[in-house]
Motif scaffolding. Structure first.
Motif, short mmCIF file in Angstrom:
data_model
loop_
_atom_site.label_atom_id
_atom_site.label_comp_id
_atom_site.label_asym_id
_atom_site.label_seq_id
_atom_site.Cartn_x
_atom_site.Cartn_y
_atom_site.Cartn_z
N THR A 67 -3.20 35.10 59.16
CA THR A 67 -3.41 36.69 59.02
C THR A 67 -2.44 37.18 58.00
N LEU A 68 -1.14 36.86 58.21
CA LEU A 68 -0.20 37.48 57.50
C LEU A 68 -0.48 37.26 55.76
N ILE A 110 -0.25 29.85 67.87
CA ILE A 110 0.01 31.22 67.55
C ILE A 110 0.71 31.64 66.50
N TYR A 145 0.45 26.79 73.44
CA TYR A 145 -0.13 27.84 72.64
C TYR A 145 0.66 28.39 71.54
N ARG A 150 -0.72 22.64 74.55
CA ARG A 150 -0.96 23.44 75.93
C ARG A 150 -0.09 24.76 75.93
N ILE A 191 -6.27 42.42 56.59
CA ILE A 191 -6.14 41.03 57.33
C ILE A 191 -7.67 40.45 57.23
N GLY A 217 -1.80 30.93 63.53
CA GLY A 217 -2.51 32.23 63.38
C GLY A 217 -1.84 33.32 62.70
N LEU A 218 -0.69 33.56 63.25
CA LEU A 218 0.13 34.62 62.51
C LEU A 218 0.31 34.38 60.89
N MET A 265 -6.23 37.37 65.53
CA MET A 265 -5.62 36.18 65.47
C MET A 265 -6.23 35.05 66.56
N PHE A 266 -6.66 35.86 67.75
CA PHE A 266 -7.30 34.91 68.80
C PHE A 266 -8.68 35.44 69.25
N TRP A 269 -1.73 43.44 64.94
CA TRP A 269 -1.76 42.31 64.07
C TRP A 269 -2.57 41.12 65.06
#
Lengths: 185, 353
Positions: A26-27, A19, A15, A13, B38, A22-23, B317-318, B313
């Motif tokens: 993508t990184l 997060i 997040y 809950r 990305i 996700g970082l 991601m979301f 960035w």
């Protein structure tokens, strides 16, 4: 079907773990494409797609092993062409039939309009002389509509050579034999 | 009030606006490039003017990184047909792009982007109510968007306009309340003095981390960036409030969005990350020499660019928030959290004094 949704835990809950995840993803991708060269882009004009063996590209006219035009101007391809992209001008009664003895007639002009061509391959299918083939070209461009209508010269130049039985040669030899045949009276 | 003041102010305004517009152009490039990396792509790498190949060494490299792309993009937006659909409300249709750009640029005026060059302070307007001014101007930005949605006389922009008005108004409250602890701790509304306080005591993000997190997330919502880009949700609303716009008017909305990003990055750097200061090499006090002044401007720019990169960035991601989730997050999470944050900060400060 009823899918019971699990209640989210406190961490979910918040997040924050999502997060961070996700970082990270993508990184990793950013570094992979920046420093690892792991891009999926094909930089087109420099890098080209390798065409599969059975690819149907643009139809061109081919020459035989001696460099003669194989097309006999039968106009079957013109007839079968679904988008009516092929246009053949036969020599006609007054014109020059062929450039060599015993050959069948040659097209005076053979045009393929590549703005109409749909690369279906019916012309190759129908050709009795194996004179037209769909080769591997897929990128035809021009700066005007006229430029996209390829004439006989251009089609022959692009088509290259495709050997085979040369019917006209056989006929020529038969004719010579006929001349020399000893006739007894 | 003398002539020197006016001349220097005009020079500063010109330089800052020029710099901001250039940064916007290159922020678009950065957005495209970082998105590409990305997503395992290459990004713009072809655009080159005819003279590019005569630039020794760097020519090919500049083309590869898309250095000339923003110029082509700018030229394109100027030269494209400015199409106005039938049935738009013409005056508002013309007014909306201007109304979204002007507040965006005005915010930049109070942000101190350096300490001083010679005797000149590196801020256009050193207002004593800097933060209040910022919030006042930022809330004007919503009018441009709402007006664009209303003027276009088309349902997608209209939905975008409605969404943005609700979103921006909700998040402004959380954003405004998140800054109050900063003001309580720093004891000033003047942005330059807040930076001064931070150079003495350390960055405010250490004192008010909750404020920073709320401010950061609210800034994403205020600038209409993913995951809060409901006003211009391409997948649902075509282009949102700027669907019916073309040419330079569309470019102005783009400009406003990126200027807002720059301004909010600048605000975050100023409020929470010490502005132009660095805690070492003597960079934490107003510069004595020209060189130090330039270095401090550079420090500010670098900090700001890091936030810009974060903005870009995070975009990849979301997934976009649903409308009710957005409202839920704004009203039921951030507003109480910000209020509690104010209370706790105030109590701690009261106990200390």
């Amino acid at each position: 079907m009823i899918v019971n949704r699990k209640p989210l835990t406190f961490w979910e809950r918040l997040y924050l773990p999502a997060i961070a995840g996700g970082l990270k993803v993508t990184l990793r991708h950013a570094f992979g494409s920046l420093f690892g060269g792991k891009t999926v882009t094909m930089e087109y004009p420099e890098q080209k797609w390798s065409v599969p063996a059975d690819y149907r590209g643009a139809p061109y006219l081919v020459k035989d092993q001696d460099g003669n035009t194989k097309c006999v101007s039968c106009q079957l391809c013109e007839f079968v062409c679904p988008p009516k992209a092929i246009r053949i001008t036969p020599p006609g009664p007054a014109g020059q039939i062929a450039d060599r003895p015993n050959a069948e007639k040659m097209p005076e002009e053979f045009e393929i309009n590549f703005l109409r061509c749909i690369y279906c391959g019916l012309c190759q299918e129908v050709c009795p002389e194996e004179a037209i083939f769909l080769l591997k070209d897929y990128s035809l461009t021009g700066q005007s509509r006229d430029e996209m209508i390829y004439n006989k010269e251009k089609l022959l130049a692009l088509g290259g050579t495709h050997g085979g039985i040369q019917k006209w040669k056989h006929k020529l030899e038969e004719a010579k034999a006929q001349d020399n045949f000893p006739v007894k009276v | 009030m003398n002539w020197y003041f006016i001349i220097f102010s005009v020079v500063k305004v010109a330089v800052v606006i020029g710099a901001v517009l250039t940064m916007v152009a290159y922020a678009v490039l950065a957005e495209r490039k970082i998105s590409a990396w990305i997503q395992d792509r290459v990004g713009p790498n072809r655009c080159a003017p005819p003279f590019a190949k005569y630039i020794p060494f760097a020519g090919t490299f500049l083309t590869r990184i898309g250095f000339f792309q923003p110029m082509a993009d700018g030229l394109k937006s100027i030269l494209k047909e400015d199409f106005m659909p039938a049935g738009v409300r013409k005056i508002y249709f013309w007014l909306a792009p201007a109304l979204s750009v002007i507040p965006a640029i005005l915010v930049v005026a109070v942000i101190p982007f350096g300490s001083q060059l010679g005797a000149q302070k590196m801020v256009i307007a050193d207002l004593n109510v800097g933060i209040l001014y910022t919030f006042g101007i930022v809330s004007l930005g919503v009018y441009g968007i709402v007006l664009a949605g209303y003027a276009a006389n088309s349902k997608y922009p209209f939905l975008g306009g409605i969404r943005s008005s609700a979103q921006m108004i909700s998040y402004e409250i959380a954003m405004g309340m998140s800054v109050i602890p900063v003001l309580l701790i720093g004891g000033n509304l003047n942005l330059s003095r807040i930076i001064g306080w931070q150079s003495d005591h350390g960055w405010l993000v250490l004192y008010a981390p909750v404020s920073f997190i709320i401010f950061l997330i609210a800034a994403f919502a205020e600038t209409n960036r993913l995951p809060f880009d409901l006003p211009e949700a391409e997948t649902e609303l075509v282009g949102g409030y700027h669907t019916e716009y073309s040419s330079m008017k569309f470019a102005l909305f783009f400009l406003a969005e990126y200027t807002n990003m720059i301004a909010s990055s600048g605000m975050m750097v100023t409020l929470f990350f010490g502005g132009w200061t660095l805690p070492f090499w003597g960079l934490d006090h107003p510069a004595a020499s020209l060189a130090m002044g330039l270095v401090q401007i550079l420090v500010f720019l670098v900090k700001m660019l890091l936030f810009m990169v974060l903005f870009i960035w995070v975009r990849w991601m979301f997934p976009r928030f649903r409308y009710d989730q957005l409202m839920d997050l704004g009203w039921r999470r951030f507003v109480p959290l910000a209020l509690a944050n104010i209370l706790v900060t105030a109590v701690i400060l009261w106990m200390k004094s």
